[in-house]
Design an enzyme around this catalytic site. Structure first.
Site: not given
Ligand code: AP5
Length: 254
Positions: A43, A122, A161, A194, A205
């Site tokens: 996203k 969310r 990432r 992160r 998550r």
């Protein structure tokens, strides 16, 4: 382009008191979009590409929480401290805290350039709150883009990432490596991993996504706003698919 992204980012992070360097430029068409999909589906990556193309600002609630950790970030109220604790564990921040934070930044929702909401709403509570706000303010949502990808690919994307501390550009160690190791291609900022991209938090998550966020797919489908996009392939492939889906979309009653 990097400067434009950074300036818009500062406005969203600092809230309604911040000056928007973009000014009242009007985009035609003015697109107000929500990007939906599991953590790591891409996203943020698509928001960057879409923002450059359609001129709408990328508004990520996750970015606001992450900025609060920095000394120069937004104020660390007790509610924000609690929110960061939830986030680092991979859990959702309570709805009331998130909605308060979005309301403080609601000038960004009025932007004549449109917006790209990433990571919000969310939960059904958040979706209803946004829906009510937009109705009250006479703002129309253009579409909700739902990115779809198998879990195995998502875990690979999240583990590799890296993010720029300065301009928030997103990289991947193998799929989209920076030209200089550990440094951002756009602004030379430091790249970091992160806290919630470690395996323990990733699995929490994904579970939270299934239970709390996936129901929004049906919520927006029912409103005639949902556009499903296959998130396989390169970011550019997915970007093209997204643009095609947006262009083909017939406005429908909400
Ligand atoms: P948030 O920041 O919103 O994170 P998220 O939804 O978990 O999404 P991500 O940012 O992890 O993934 P993404 O889909 O943007 O993927 P990306 O483009 O980076 O939220 C973080 C936390 O904050 C939440 O867990 C929660 O605690 C809290 N929070 C935030 N909003 C909240 C809310 N509204 N309510 C309650 N709590 C909230 O891509 C991932 C990687 O894949 C990158 O390395 C990228 O380079 C790579 N990649 C991208 N596209 C491709 C491709 N096509 N092929 C290969 N690799 C790719």
């Amino acid at each position: 382009m990097a400067t434009k992204i950074k300036d818009n980012f500062a406005t969203w992070i600092n809230g309604s008191l911040a000056d928007c360097s973009m000014g009242p430029e009007k985009a035609e068409p003015c697109r107000r979009l929500i990007l939906l999909g599991p953590p790591g589906v891409g996203k943020g990556t698509q928001s960057q590409l879409l923002s450059e193309h359609i001129g709408a600002c990328h508004l990520s609630t996750g970015d606001v929480f992450r900025e609060a950790v920095r000394p120069s970030g937004c104020p660390r109220t007790p509610a924000m401290e609690a929110a960061l604790d939830y986030m680092n564990r991979g859990q959702l921040v309570p709805d009331e805290t998130v909605w308060e934070l979005v309301r403080e930044r609601s000038n960004c929702l009025h932007c004549q350039g449109g917006f790209l909401l990433d990571g919000f709403p969310r939960t059904l509570y958040q979706a209803e709150a946004l829906n009510q706000f937009m109705q009250d303010e006479n703002l129309l949502l253009s579409a909700v883009v739902n990115y779809q990808l198998p879990m195995s690919e998502i875990i690979w994307r999240l583990s590799g990432r890296r993010i720029c501390r300065e301009c928030k550009a997103v990289f991947h160690l193998t799929q989209r490596p920076p030209k200089t190791q550990g440094r951002c291609d756009l602004c030379n900022g430091e790249l970091y991993q992160r806290g919630d991209d470690h395996p323990e938090s990733i699995s929490v998550r994904l579970e939270v996504y299934e239970n709390s966020t996936a129901p929004l797919i049906y919520y927006y489908k029912h409103k005639g706003l949902l556009l499903s996009v296959d998130a396989h392939g390169t970011p550019e492939d997915i970007f093209k698919r997204t643009l095609t889906a947006l262009e083909q979309r017939q406005p429908s009653p909400q």
